[in-house]
Design a protein around this motif. Sequence first.
Motif, PDB file in Angstrom:
ATOM      1  N   SER A  86      61.324  67.784  67.039  1.00  0.00           N
ATOM      2  CA  SER A  86      62.366  68.743  67.395  1.00  0.00           C
ATOM      3  C   SER A  86      63.497  68.634  66.384  1.00  0.00           C
ATOM      4  CB  SER A  86      62.914  68.490  68.808  1.00  0.00           C
ATOM      5  OG  SER A  86      61.954  68.791  69.795  1.00  0.00           O
ATOM      6  N   LEU A 128      62.329  68.086  76.687  1.00  0.00           N
ATOM      7  CA  LEU A 128      61.911  68.444  75.335  1.00  0.00           C
ATOM      8  C   LEU A 128      60.393  68.379  75.206  1.00  0.00           C
ATOM      9  CD1 LEU A 128      64.516  66.299  73.350  1.00  0.00           C
ATOM     10  CD2 LEU A 128      64.739  68.678  74.076  1.00  0.00           C
ATOM     11  N   ILE A 180      68.734  72.364  70.252  1.00  0.00           N
ATOM     12  CA  ILE A 180      67.526  71.587  69.993  1.00  0.00           C
ATOM     13  C   ILE A 180      66.349  72.542  70.118  1.00  0.00           C
ATOM     14  CG2 ILE A 180      66.106  69.620  70.667  1.00  0.00           C
ATOM     15  CD1 ILE A 180      68.529  68.328  71.886  1.00  0.00           C
ATOM     16  N   GLN A 181      65.561  72.636  69.066  1.00  0.00           N
ATOM     17  CA  GLN A 181      64.425  73.547  69.092  1.00  0.00           C
ATOM     18  C   GLN A 181      63.202  72.878  68.472  1.00  0.00           C
ATOM     19  OE1 GLN A 181      64.855  77.000  66.597  1.00  0.00           O
ATOM     20  NE2 GLN A 181      66.173  75.950  65.139  1.00  0.00           N
ATOM     21  N   SER A 182      62.044  73.368  68.875  1.00  0.00           N
ATOM     22  CA  SER A 182      60.776  72.854  68.366  1.00  0.00           C
ATOM     23  C   SER A 182      59.822  74.014  68.145  1.00  0.00           C
ATOM     24  CB  SER A 182      60.168  71.849  69.364  1.00  0.00           C
ATOM     25  OG  SER A 182      58.902  71.392  68.908  1.00  0.00           O
ATOM     26  N   ASN A 193      59.732  63.244  69.656  1.00  0.00           N
ATOM     27  CA  ASN A 193      59.696  62.981  71.087  1.00  0.00           C
ATOM     28  C   ASN A 193      58.295  62.543  71.480  1.00  0.00           C
ATOM     29  OD1 ASN A 193      60.407  62.813  73.798  1.00  0.00           O
ATOM     30  ND2 ASN A 193      60.001  64.979  74.179  1.00  0.00           N
ATOM     31  N   SER A 224      64.931  74.665  73.115  1.00  0.00           N
ATOM     32  CA  SER A 224      64.862  73.800  74.288  1.00  0.00           C
ATOM     33  C   SER A 224      66.230  73.566  74.906  1.00  0.00           C
ATOM     34  CB  SER A 224      64.240  72.442  73.918  1.00  0.00           C
ATOM     35  OG  SER A 224      62.944  72.600  73.386  1.00  0.00           O
TER      36      SER A 224
END
Length: 324
Positions: free
Chosen positions: A201, A196, A168-170, A220, A175
């Motif tokens: 994301s 998060l 999971i990345q943003s 989120n 993250s």
Amino acid sequence: GTYQIRAYTNFMRNFGSDLFFTKNILIKEFIENAKQSERMVERGIDLRFFPEGGNLVQNANNKVAFKATNKSGKSVNIKLLLFDDNDKLLQQTNSIHKGMGFFNLIPEHNKKYYAIIDSSGFEEQRFDLPNAVTGYSIEVGDQFNHHLSFQINASPEIVKGQKLKYTIQSRGILSMNSVVVIDKNQKVIRIDKTQLPEGISCITLYNENDVPVCERLVFNQLFKKVKIEICPNKTEYLPKEKVNLSITTKDENGNPVPANLSLAVVDQFINQTETKLEIQNEGIVSSILLNADLRGTIENPEFYFQNFDVKKHFKLDLLLLIPI
């Protein structure tokens, strides 16, 4: 028509156009002839399907989003009929917001599916769904709470206890990076949202060879609310007169909290005009948390953040299912 302003320096050209500032400006004449012409255009519909996670997976539950637009690229609301390759009616559904909607489907092996628009004022058109494949999908559940829950669906014939990785990345910052064992065709994962960042994301699932096989965007919304008070030093100002503002930020309990703030000042006439031209109705929140992560034109992006609640979150999630 729609015109675009682009701003960049010669130095920025060394890194491609992704970082250029762009702003679409809609110039529209509200006359009866234009409205009649627009209604004529809406008879030709472009309908696209977007399986959740990227692929339509056979023998597994799939959430399939769709988006209907006219030849001018403007969203239109429709009623949709879904059939299999034996012309059997499976279900019917309606678009929910801005021509967007969804339906659930468990595709059978070697079966094909198609949809027909059944709305007055539109020509009857047939649209084929993408072919179902053996593989994986990501199904995200209710998000309007303090946890993010998503389910990894796999075609039953490929379930063999294999270890897959999901991240999971943003905004390019990782993250979460975890391994999950696929020992059944449905695997549920639950994550505390405080792990998060706020905003969009991307969940990515990788196969055993570390190759990405499906992706899903999620939003989120942190439940921390900051109250902002702005007090000017005067009630009226002359043109180009210096303005001094006193800004206070407090939490829900009235305690002072630090904050990084952005401020936009516009004429009241401009603000009222942009509410009529929805395509330009972009605020600070939608610009930072939505437009910065999505390409293309979003119709009335500020709508999703005005009086944000569970219904707005549902429509925002529907938007994230559909690549712009």
